[in-house]
Design an enzyme around this catalytic site. Structure first.
Site, PDB file in Angstrom:
ATOM      1  N   SER A 299       0.827  -1.207   0.000  1.00  0.00           N
ATOM      2  CA  SER A 299       0.000   0.000   0.000  1.00  0.00           C
ATOM      3  C   SER A 299       0.862   1.258   0.000  1.00  0.00           C
ATOM      4  O   SER A 299       1.656   1.468  -0.915  1.00  0.00           O
ATOM      5  CB  SER A 299      -0.965  -0.033   1.190  1.00  0.00           C
ATOM      6  OG  SER A 299      -1.967   0.948   1.072  1.00  0.00           O
ATOM      7  N   ASP A 484      -9.423  -6.329  -4.738  1.00  0.00           N
ATOM      8  CA  ASP A 484      -8.600  -5.216  -4.264  1.00  0.00           C
ATOM      9  C   ASP A 484      -9.175  -3.895  -4.746  1.00  0.00           C
ATOM     10  O   ASP A 484      -9.588  -3.782  -5.910  1.00  0.00           O
ATOM     11  CB  ASP A 484      -7.182  -5.391  -4.826  1.00  0.00           C
ATOM     12  CG  ASP A 484      -6.127  -4.659  -4.017  1.00  0.00           C
ATOM     13  OD1 ASP A 484      -6.441  -3.626  -3.426  1.00  0.00           O
ATOM     14  OD2 ASP A 484      -4.982  -5.156  -4.008  1.00  0.00           O
ATOM     15  N   HIS A 516      -7.385  -5.839  -0.324  1.00  0.00           N
ATOM     16  CA  HIS A 516      -6.227  -4.954  -0.243  1.00  0.00           C
ATOM     17  C   HIS A 516      -5.125  -5.540   0.636  1.00  0.00           C
ATOM     18  O   HIS A 516      -3.944  -5.430   0.310  1.00  0.00           O
ATOM     19  CB  HIS A 516      -6.678  -3.595   0.286  1.00  0.00           C
ATOM     20  CG  HIS A 516      -5.581  -2.584   0.378  1.00  0.00           C
ATOM     21  ND1 HIS A 516      -4.708  -2.328  -0.670  1.00  0.00           N
ATOM     22  CD2 HIS A 516      -5.189  -1.751   1.385  1.00  0.00           C
ATOM     23  CE1 HIS A 516      -3.848  -1.388  -0.314  1.00  0.00           C
ATOM     24  NE2 HIS A 516      -4.111  -1.033   0.924  1.00  0.00           N
TER      25      HIS A 516
END
Length: 540
Positions: A299, A484, A516
């Site tokens: 991320s 995601d 995610h």
């Protein structure tokens, strides 16, 4: 950094431990047959709050830093190779807010002695692969915002060596929380570091370094520690897992160090926020004694790993980007010049992203663009709440500041997230992860305030990685979950840009039954892809 000191341990260490400066490669675990007795484990996690009464109790008796250390250790003890030699330090404080936390570290310059509680934890248990794990604080200079570039792709000034990047006259702005090292000398901050190494690779000048994302910390990788460490070890590299400066259990400098004036051009605003993290990672690399790193970033960690590879290309030998943030263009995007303002994305995009992260669907819906189909299904109240949340993000608020502000409702609010988002985990894992999430989140705000400077509403980067990735010359692996909310098309566009620039070592992977947090949702498949990516790199 070659000076050697003798560090006195606590009573739990039953003696003195001879080591080097924290951060130097020689400060490695002992690999002989000597072992200290294992201290008792921390108390078990409290049940996840289900109502206000249990939430109030969890908040009332929380002491923040101590509980965060306990929560971290519970996750670390899942590794057979990890054996701490001292309990977390005691903390004082009211209701978990502003607890005294970590004792002051008497850390001076490299020519002076070092006494640090993290160095009492150097004795560890040898794992089945000859690996041992240790946790320590690696001291670094406080990032100097005055040497941040005006644009993220600007070269590093020759005079801005990370080892001397201390802003003159900035001490008045360094009133960190009590876990900040309030000592003379330039090494005033520290990065919480987990090292997993073997006797064979402990002196390697190249390592696999894993970087967590926003609203997370290195403990989120508890299902990946063993696999990544073994993968790194098979190529002669140790593995490191870090808490970013200002996050997790690293020190937390004042957020002004990454914030820009309201009238600052967006490229300069982004560059200053990135500099806070990139310069601290570069300082960490120097202190640990590495020449190169294979960066694994999730991320925001993937975004920053990519930005680091652009800024310090000679220090990176490979990138593995796990659901990286800030890669693609937002809607209506135009190439960003060093001046001017542009709005990337809108509130509806941001609401969708936040809602997808808060919800768990039993069946995967495919790639990121499909989550827009849920836009009309959300209730008016929920959409309004989310819009207010994102509006606060753009105004510089942090979700953690909300968590701190709501006091006794905080544990229950965090519980709602962890139990829904990580529903596939076992009850023990969810309980321990909840404790870790809440207790690291309510520590003093610092690095978390980067979000509105780096990302625009809609979770699109103000200076997207896809516009910089062509400068990267090393292999790049993208990993996404099939549910995601990070757009896999950004990874595909990045691979095209790499290929056009002459780098044909780019690939995109989509992991089934994962969102995610792909490394937790489907750890086995994610670990396999990371293992193969590491194995494909030239050995150091």
């Amino acid at each position: 950094m070659s000076a050697t000191e003798t560090v006195s341990g606590s009573a739990a260490t039953a003696g003195a431990v001879s080591t080097s400066l924290p951060g130097s490669r020689s400060a490695s675990p002992a690999y002989d047959s000597h072992r200290l007795s294992t201290p008792p484990p921390p108390p078990p996690s409290k049940p996840i709050p289900q109502d206000f009464r249990s939430s109030l109790s969890a908040w009332w008796y929380n002491s923040s830093y101590k509980e965060a250390r306990y929560a971290e250790e519970r996750l670390l003890r899942r590794m057979s190779m990890f054996e701490p030699s001292a309990p977390p330090p005691q903390a004082k404080g009211w209701f978990g807010l502003g607890g005294s936390g970590r004792p002051d570290a008497q850390h001076l310059d490299s020519s002076a002695q070092v006494v640090d509680e993290s160095l009492t934890r150097v004795e560890t248990q040898v794992g089945s692969h000859g690996l041992i794990a240790k946790l320590r604080d690696v001291f670094i200079p406080t990032p100097d915002p005055s040497v941040a570039p005006q644009h993220p792709v600007d070269p590093v000034p020759a005079a801005s060596s990370s080892a001397s990047s201390i802003a003159s006259g900035s001490d008045k702005c360094r009133k960190h929380h009590s876990k900040h090292a309030q000592t003379p000398g330039k090494y005033k901050d520290y990065i919480n570091t987990l090292e997993i190494s073997s006797k064979e690779n402990q002196n390697s000048k190249e390592a696999v370094v894993v970087l967590h994302g926003y609203a997370a910390a290195m403990g989120f990788f508890f299902r990946n520690w063993d696999s990544i460490a073994q993968s790194a070890n098979s190529t002669g590299r140790p593995a490191y897992f870090l808490d970013w400066l200002g996050m997790g259990l690293s020190s937390r400098p004042e957020p002004h160090l990454l914030s820009s004036p309201a009238n600052a051009p967006v490229p300069a605003r982004v560059a200053r926020a990135e500099h806070f993290f990139l310069s601290s990672l570069e300082s960490w690399r120097e202190r640990v004694g590495l020449d190169k790193m294979v960066l694994v970033g999730h991320s925001l960690g993937g975004y920053l790993a990519s930005a680091y590879a652009v800024r310090y290309p000679d220090r990176v030998s490979g990138l593995i980007l796990v659901s990286p943030a800030g890669v693609p263009h937002g809607e209506g995007y135009k190439y960003y010049k060093p001046s001017g303002e542009k709005n990337a994305g809108d509130l509806d995009d941001a609401v969708d992203a936040a809602q997808m992260e808060m919800e768990v669907n039993s069946e995967p819906k495919g790639e990121a663009k499909q989550w827009r189909e849920n836009r009309e299904k959300a209730s008016f109240a929920r959409k309004s709440m989310m819009k207010f949340f994102v509006w606060g993000w753009e105004k510089g608020m942090s979700p953690f500041s909300v968590l701190r502000a709501i006091g006794p409702w905080g544990p229950m609010f965090a519980a709602n997230y962890t139990t829904r988002r990580f529903a596939s985990l076992s009850d023990d894992d969810k309980r321990d992860l909840h404790s870790y999430v809440y207790n690291t989140s309510v520590l003093k705000g610092s690095g978390e305030y980067c979000i509105s400077h780096i990302l625009a509403p809609g979770a699109y980067a103000r200076i997207p990685i896809v516009d910089r990735i062509n400068r990267v010359k090393v292999p790049v692996t993208f990993i996404y979950g099939d549910n995601d909310w990070m757009d896999v098309d950004g990874g595909k566009a990045s691979v095209e840009a790499l290929t056009k620039a002459g780098n044909k070592n780019g690939s995109v992977h989509v992991v089934e039954k994962a969102g995610h947090h792909v490394y937790l949702d489907n750890a086995e498949e994610t670990n396999r892809i990371i293992r193969e990516a590491i194995a494909s790199l030239p050995k150091p």
